[in-house]
Design a protein around this motif. Structure first.
Motif, short mmCIF file in Angstrom:
data_model
loop_
_atom_site.label_atom_id
_atom_site.label_comp_id
_atom_site.label_asym_id
_atom_site.label_seq_id
_atom_site.Cartn_x
_atom_site.Cartn_y
_atom_site.Cartn_z
N VAL A 42 0.83 -1.22 0.00
CA VAL A 42 0.00 0.00 0.00
C VAL A 42 0.86 1.27 0.00
CG1 VAL A 42 -1.75 1.29 1.27
CG2 VAL A 42 -1.86 -1.21 1.19
N LEU A 43 1.74 1.41 1.00
CA LEU A 43 2.50 2.67 1.12
C LEU A 43 3.57 2.80 0.03
CD1 LEU A 43 2.96 2.97 5.00
CD2 LEU A 43 1.10 3.81 3.55
N ASP A 84 9.05 -6.87 -5.06
CA ASP A 84 8.16 -7.41 -4.04
C ASP A 84 8.23 -8.93 -4.08
OD1 ASP A 84 5.61 -5.84 -2.46
OD2 ASP A 84 5.56 -8.03 -2.47
N CYS A 95 11.24 -10.39 -5.70
CA CYS A 95 12.46 -10.38 -4.91
C CYS A 95 12.14 -10.60 -3.44
CB CYS A 95 13.14 -9.00 -5.09
SG CYS A 95 14.59 -8.79 -4.07
N ASP A 96 12.93 -11.46 -2.80
CA ASP A 96 12.79 -11.69 -1.36
C ASP A 96 13.91 -10.93 -0.65
OD1 ASP A 96 12.63 -12.57 1.23
OD2 ASP A 96 12.71 -14.72 0.74
N VAL A 97 13.53 -9.94 0.17
CA VAL A 97 14.56 -9.12 0.83
C VAL A 97 15.37 -9.90 1.86
CG1 VAL A 97 13.42 -6.88 0.47
CG2 VAL A 97 12.89 -8.22 2.54
N GLY A 111 11.32 -0.59 1.77
CA GLY A 111 9.93 -0.50 2.22
C GLY A 111 9.34 -1.81 2.72
N TYR A 124 7.75 -6.06 16.58
CA TYR A 124 7.72 -5.01 15.54
C TYR A 124 8.35 -3.73 16.08
CZ TYR A 124 5.57 -2.16 11.79
OH TYR A 124 5.34 -1.31 10.73
N LYS A 147 11.74 -2.08 14.46
CA LYS A 147 11.79 -0.74 13.85
C LYS A 147 12.77 0.16 14.62
CE LYS A 147 8.92 -1.01 10.32
NZ LYS A 147 9.43 -1.05 8.94
N PHE A 203 -1.23 4.52 9.28
CA PHE A 203 -1.87 4.40 7.98
C PHE A 203 -2.59 3.07 7.99
CE2 PHE A 203 0.38 7.79 5.56
CZ PHE A 203 1.27 8.18 6.56
N THR A 210 -3.46 -0.12 6.65
CA THR A 210 -3.05 -1.00 5.54
C THR A 210 -3.27 -2.44 5.97
OG1 THR A 210 -0.76 -1.14 6.27
CG2 THR A 210 -1.29 0.67 4.77
P1 NAD Z 1 1.97 -3.69 3.03
O1 NAD Z 1 1.76 -5.01 3.69
O2 NAD Z 1 0.87 -3.09 2.21
O3 NAD Z 1 3.28 -3.75 2.12
C1 NAD Z 1 4.39 -4.53 2.44
C2 NAD Z 1 4.87 -5.23 1.17
O4 NAD Z 1 6.08 -5.93 1.47
C3 NAD Z 1 3.88 -6.26 0.62
O5 NAD Z 1 3.58 -5.99 -0.74
C4 NAD Z 1 4.60 -7.59 0.79
O6 NAD Z 1 4.33 -8.54 -0.25
C5 NAD Z 1 6.06 -7.16 0.76
N1 NAD Z 1 6.94 -8.14 1.40
C6 NAD Z 1 6.69 -8.88 2.51
N2 NAD Z 1 7.72 -9.70 2.75
C7 NAD Z 1 8.65 -9.47 1.78
C8 NAD Z 1 9.92 -10.02 1.49
N3 NAD Z 1 10.46 -10.98 2.27
N4 NAD Z 1 10.58 -9.57 0.41
C9 NAD Z 1 10.05 -8.60 -0.39
N5 NAD Z 1 8.83 -8.06 -0.18
C10 NAD Z 1 8.15 -8.48 0.91
O7 NAD Z 1 2.39 -2.72 4.22
P2 NAD Z 1 2.52 -1.14 4.33
O8 NAD Z 1 1.66 -0.72 5.46
O9 NAD Z 1 2.39 -0.47 3.01
O10 NAD Z 1 4.02 -1.04 4.88
C11 NAD Z 1 5.12 -0.57 4.14
C12 NAD Z 1 6.22 -0.24 5.13
O11 NAD Z 1 5.79 0.82 5.99
C13 NAD Z 1 6.60 -1.40 6.07
O12 NAD Z 1 7.98 -1.37 6.32
C14 NAD Z 1 5.84 -1.06 7.33
O13 NAD Z 1 6.42 -1.66 8.46
C15 NAD Z 1 5.97 0.43 7.34
N6 NAD Z 1 5.03 1.18 8.16
C16 NAD Z 1 3.69 1.08 7.98
C17 NAD Z 1 2.83 1.84 8.78
C18 NAD Z 1 1.36 1.78 8.63
O14 NAD Z 1 0.66 2.44 9.41
N7 NAD Z 1 0.82 1.04 7.67
C19 NAD Z 1 3.36 2.69 9.75
C20 NAD Z 1 4.73 2.78 9.91
C21 NAD Z 1 5.55 2.03 9.10
#
Ligand code: NAD
Length: 272
Positions: free
Chosen positions: A20-21, A40, A65-67, A93, A165, A169, A201, A203
């Motif tokens: 999402v983000l 992703d 890709c797997d991070v 991300g 978590y 972070k 956010f 998500t």
């Molecule tokens: P999201 O779940 O929508 O996106 C995360 C993406 O990472 C997914 O598309 C998933 O397939 C991918 N992913 C998971 N494991 C993976 C791997 N091993 N290799 C590659 N890709 C992988 O989440 P989001 O809310 O958009 O979060 C994005 C970032 O923002 C994250 O780091 C999250 O911790 C951070 N974040 C989110 C919020 C919030 O409120 N949503 C707040 C602070 C930080």
């Protein structure tokens, strides 16, 4: 005057960009003229975002890709370099929480399974460090680049329920400062490392905590967050874009080692 926020033509790799983000960041950066590598674990999600960018006339490549797998990261790096010829920036991300690593009436802290804790810690911390090694090396060789990590509010002060978590972070924020110093002193002063700390956010990774699965209404936790966010709302993914462009562009060329909250005032508010 030159546009110091210009990212036109820059090759920007974004992990978790099917999400999402980071999907929103990818679309916005492409709209601003950057060439975006959408990485992703979920190939379809990456393909969808890259397809949206291409459909809007932008430049993007989707790469599964797997991070957490260095071989997979190196293959992604090679693919991006063969497609776009260079790498200018990396947004780390990929990340998130997991229900099984979260305390609840059904899951006491004393019973949190180590494998769930390890999963969350690895995804967020190791999943930031490993791509920084693989893509950062390209930047070290070229002598310039920008790494942007994604931290969170829970890095400043831990949030209830999400021990793994929060710790992960906090490690991301700490590592942001460490790497910023390391690359300046050992590689090039033209490589910068920063982080954003998004507030709240809605998500997929936090929906189970913030909304009721059946009714979709805010949970007590969701309501508390809104009450403690002076802006009075959750963030919209587009709220991150301005800060991301600033940190990636020359407008931030003397900014390195910082973690910037983008949180509607949450981290400034004592609650009183
Ligand atoms: P999201 O779940 O929508 O996106 C995360 C993406 O990472 C997914 O598309 C998933 O397939 C991918 N992913 C998971 N494991 C993976 C791997 N091993 N290799 C590659 N890709 C992988 O989440 P989001 O809310 O958009 O979060 C994005 C970032 O923002 C994250 O780091 C999250 O911790 C951070 N974040 C989110 C919020 C919030 O409120 N949503 C707040 C602070 C930080």
């Amino acid at each position: 005057m030159d546009n110091i926020f210009d990212v036109k033509g820059r090759v920007i790799v974004i992990t978790g960009a099917g999400g999402v983000l980071c999907g929103e960041m990818a679309r916005a950066l492409a709209k601003a003229g950057a060439k975006v590598a959408v990485l992703d674990l979920d190939e379809r999600a990456a393909g969808k975002v890259a397809g949206q960018i291409g459909g809007a006339g932008g430049a993007a490549v989707a790469v599964r890709c797997d991070v957490l797998d260095k071989g997979s990261l190196k293959a992604a790096r090679d693919r991006v370099v063969s497609e776009f010829g260079r790498i200018d920036a990396l947004i780390n991300g990929a990340g998130g929480n997991k229900k099984e690593a979260t305390t609840s009436p059904e899951m006491s802290f004393f019973d949190l399974p180590p494998e769930a804790v390890r999963f969350v810690f690895d995804l967020n911390f190791l999943g930031t460090l490993l791509p920084s090694q693989v893509f950062g090396k390209v930047m070290a060789e070229s002598g310039s680049g920008v790494i942007l990590n994604v931290s969170s509010m829970n890095a400043f002060r831990p949030l209830t329920k999400i021990a793994a978590y929060s710790a992960a972070k906090a490690a991301v924020s700490n590592f942001t400062q460490w790497l910023a110093v390391h690359v300046c002193r050992n590689c090039s002063a033209e490589i910068r490392v920063n982080a954003i700390a998004p507030g709240f956010f809605l998500t997929e990774q936090n929906r189970f905590l913030l909304t009721d699965e059946e009714t979709g209404e805010l949970t007590a936790r969701g309501k508390t967050i809104i009450e403690h966010t002076p802006a009075g709302r959750f963030g919209e993914p587009g709220d991150l874009v301005g800060t991301v462009i600033w940190l990636l562009s020359d407008a931030a060329k003397f900014v390195t080692g910082v973690v910037v909250p983008v949180d509607g005032g949450f981290s400034a508010f004592s609650g009183v």
